[in-house]
Design a protein around this motif. Structure first.
Motif, PDB file in Angstrom:
ATOM      1  N   LYS A 113       1.348   4.458   1.651  1.00  0.00           N
ATOM      2  CA  LYS A 113       0.210   4.445   2.580  1.00  0.00           C
ATOM      3  C   LYS A 113      -1.124   4.188   1.870  1.00  0.00           C
ATOM      4  CE  LYS A 113       2.608   7.556   5.759  1.00  0.00           C
ATOM      5  NZ  LYS A 113       2.584   8.850   6.503  1.00  0.00           N
ATOM      6  N   GLN A 129      -2.549  -2.071   0.061  1.00  0.00           N
ATOM      7  CA  GLN A 129      -1.442  -2.896   0.552  1.00  0.00           C
ATOM      8  C   GLN A 129      -1.957  -4.151   1.247  1.00  0.00           C
ATOM      9  OE1 GLN A 129       0.433  -1.397   4.423  1.00  0.00           O
ATOM     10  NE2 GLN A 129      -0.576   0.470   3.712  1.00  0.00           N
ATOM     11  N   LYS A 167       2.577   0.081   0.558  1.00  0.00           N
ATOM     12  CA  LYS A 167       2.764   0.379   1.980  1.00  0.00           C
ATOM     13  C   LYS A 167       3.535   1.680   2.156  1.00  0.00           C
ATOM     14  CE  LYS A 167       4.752  -1.447   6.257  1.00  0.00           C
ATOM     15  NZ  LYS A 167       5.500  -2.586   6.880  1.00  0.00           N
ATOM     16  N   LYS A 168       4.595   1.849   1.374  1.00  0.00           N
ATOM     17  CA  LYS A 168       5.394   3.062   1.438  1.00  0.00           C
ATOM     18  C   LYS A 168       4.556   4.288   1.128  1.00  0.00           C
ATOM     19  CE  LYS A 168       9.628   5.082  -0.493  1.00  0.00           C
ATOM     20  NZ  LYS A 168      10.760   4.859  -1.458  1.00  0.00           N
TER      21      LYS A 168
END
Length: 218
Positions: free
Chosen positions: A151, A155, A148-149
């Motif tokens: 992108k 995820q 997620k971090k």
């Protein structure tokens, strides 16, 4: 739990057979109702994106995401044991678990590879699969948090796995591990150096009781 088999396929290296038959995965997702409508919609969106990309592009994305990054590594024990001796016994225990479900792996395969573990869980009854998935939820949340971090569209798969688990991840410990992780390598030398670093979670069960795969089930 066919949904776990679908997620295993989506997390595996893209090949021509999956690429040509990706619509079959869509049908399975629509048939099973173990995930929320929101998560199903997100997974269907992931599959649609998969369909609209060139196979070579998908393969390059997979390698860049999982093969060139330790923080995204799909080998579960890498995030717990690193290269410690405990990892060897844990591997043996996993192989024995798989054999009880008539899932036999090649000697070159590592049994803690997440897609393989999910395939094993897909052969278990629902409650056993959900419970075993819960034993790995902190690791799954950690990898998902990194994705997620960064992108990454992958995820979505990890968030779906979290939702299927019967245990909630330790968000404080996961957030702390993400914050303390080293920066991603920019060269092959930096990548080699990163793989020599200590694992994200200690193998001490008192520190991360939900991280360990329960490899002692009967």
């Amino acid at each position: 739990m066919k949904i776990l088999k679908v997620l295993a396929v989506l997390l595996s290296y893209p090949n021509i057979n999956v690429y040509k038959n990706i619509d079959e995965l869509t049908e399975v997702l629509k048939q099973e109702s173990l995930l929320s409508k929101k998560k199903i919609k997100e997974l269907l969106s992931f599959i649609e994106d998969y369909k609209n990309k060139d196979l070579l592009e998908l393969q390059e994305r997979f390698v860049a995401t999982f093969d060139r990054s330790r923080i995204h590594c799909l080998n579960l024990f890498e995030h717990i044991h690193g290269e410690s001796r405990d990892r060897g016994q844990a591997m043996v225990d996993l192989i024995d678990m798989y054999a009880k479900k008539n899932l036999f792996i090649d000697k070159k395969e590592l049994p803690d590879y997440l897609p393989l573990f999910l395939e094993y869980l897909s052969l278990c009854d629902v409650q056993e699969a959900i419970t075993s998935l819960g034993d790995t939820v902190d690791i799954i949340a950690l990898i998902g948090g990194h994705l997620k971090k960064n992108k990454s569209p992958y995820q979505i798969i990890f968030f779906a796995l979290e939702e299927l688990s019967n245990i909630k991840a330790n968000q404080f410990k996961v957030a702390e591990a993400i914050e303390n992780s080293l920066k991603e390598p920019e060269t092959l030398d930096e990548l080699d150096e990163l793989w020599q670093e200590q694992e994200a979670f200690s193998g001490d069960s008192s520190e991360c009781s939900a991280c360990e795969i329960n490899a002692t089930k009967n």
